[in-house]
Design an enzyme around this catalytic site. Structure first.
Site, PDB file in Angstrom:
ATOM      1  NE  ARG A 160       0.428   1.910   4.259  1.00 43.27           N
ATOM      2  CZ  ARG A 160       1.423   1.990   4.299  1.00 43.27           C
ATOM      3  NH1 ARG A 160       2.338   1.890   3.438  1.00 43.27           N
ATOM      4  NH2 ARG A 160       1.876   2.245   5.685  1.00 43.27           N
ATOM      5  CB  ILE A 183       7.248   5.623   9.173  1.00 40.62           C
ATOM      6  CG1 ILE A 183       8.240   6.918   9.315  1.00 40.62           C
ATOM      7  CG2 ILE A 183       6.124   6.342   8.226  1.00 40.62           C
ATOM      8  CD1 ILE A 183       9.120   7.334   8.134  1.00 40.62           C
ATOM      9  CD  GLU A 184       5.226   1.503   6.708  1.00 40.99           C
ATOM     10  OE1 GLU A 184       3.997   1.580   6.705  1.00 40.99           O
ATOM     11  OE2 GLU A 184       5.844   2.081   5.743  1.00 40.99           O
ATOM     12  CB  SER A 185       3.720  -0.271  13.206  1.00 43.07           C
ATOM     13  OG  SER A 185       5.048  -0.810  13.532  1.00 43.07           O
TER      14      SER A 185
END
Length: 321
Positions: free
Chosen positions: A5, A123-125
């Site tokens: 994504r 950043i992602e989680s």
């Protein structure tokens, strides 16, 4: 990018286009039967399909988020203020300290710097604290049935079924974003099949709860994307007045940039004079400027945005300093 994504918030100064939506063809149950037949031909068991599809239905929250993504223009300065916060740096330092030996092992195995890994993880989680609570099978099935980018999401749904069939995770534990990005690294299922690894050695590739698997999977992604061991991503610089930043692809040896008057903000260069480097200025001549190295493009393979890659590098530099 096609395998995972794309973070909307990482779009560099882009106004999102108005979307066109196709009406679903056939009922949701007809769609599931069609996917099931295709999955069985690919070797996925009926037992896996029964578990995966049990109780799922079109998810209105998924459709709402997909159809009402905001339109906006975001500067680098604004993006930086949102993503690179003092809390994220503090939390990152705590997470890095708690897993320092693991980071060393992962870096030794894959040749990817701890800074790049921790930057993406953050950043992602938010270092594993926010991974998304949507049922991935239901989300992907909803988006594939609904019509917009049906082929893409159908492929991701079939990949997710392969993951379940392998036994890496249960349907209930396969959670993620509304668009199907999974676990702490936020891998789309096709990216999981390509890059996720069982670093912990427990027989499963667990990017939801296993920190060793999470960090090693991020590192493997970057290594397979062309990361060069022992090199950095880039650094902040001050160009001479009037110099135009030609972009990341217009590379010259770092030494040439130095002779042209480009100076490092920190007072020293972090790479050798022969390092290929491109000059970027995300907000134009009045904003920050950076020389970026080949590893910058490896980070962009994770998310194809200069903003995102810069944030990963800057967070990583501050966390592991």
């Amino acid at each position: 990018m096609p395998t995972r994504r794309f973070l909307i918030s990482a779009l560099p100064s882009t106004l999102l286009a108005t979307r066109a939506f196709a009406e679903p063809v056939g009922s949701f149950q007809d769609f599931l039967r069609s996917v099931g037949a295709e999955a069985r031909r690919a070797g996925i068991s009926q037992a896996t399909l029964d578990r995966a599809f049990a109780g799922i239905r079109p998810n209105e929250k998924v459709l709402e988020r997909d159809r009402h993504q905001p339109e906006f223009t975001l500067t680098w300065a604004k993006y930086r203020s949102i993503v690179i916060t003092s809390k994220r740096i503090t939390d990152g330092r705590a997470a890095f300290a708690a897993h320092r030996l693991l980071f060393q092992r992962v870096q030794q195995r894959y040749g990817v710097s701890a800074g790049a890994i921790v930057g993406i993880w953050g950043i992602e989680s938010s270092f594993g604290t926010g991974t998304g609570s949507f049922n991935v099978i239901e989300s992907l099935a909803t988006l594939a049935w609904d019509g917009r980018r049906a082929s893409f999401f159908r492929g991701e749904l079939l990949a997710a079924l392969k993951i379940l069939n392998h036994g890496d995770v249960s349907p209930a534990a396969m959670t993620g974003s509304y668009a199907g990005a999974m676990g702490q690294p936020q891998f789309m299922p096709t990216s999981y099949l390509r890059y996720a690894v069982d670093f912990e050695g427990h027989g499963r590739r667990d990017i939801w709860t296993s920190t060793p698997d999470v960090l090693a999977s991020i590192a493997n992604y970057l290594a397979e994307s062309g990361w060069r061991a022992g090199q950095g991503w880039g650094q902040a610089v001050v160009p001479p007045r009037g110099m135009t930043a030609p972009g990341r692809d217009a590379t010259r040896p770092l030494g040439e940039w130095a002779r042209a008057g480009v100076r490092p903000v920190i007072g020293r260069w972090v790479a050798t004079a022969d390092m290929p480097a491109g000059l970027i200025a995300p907000d134009g001549p009045t904003g920050e400027a950076f020389l970026v190295f080949p590893n910058f493009n490896a980070i962009r393979r994770y998310n194809p945005s200069d903003y995102y890659a810069l944030a990963v590098g800057l967070i990583g530099d501050q966390v592991v300093a």
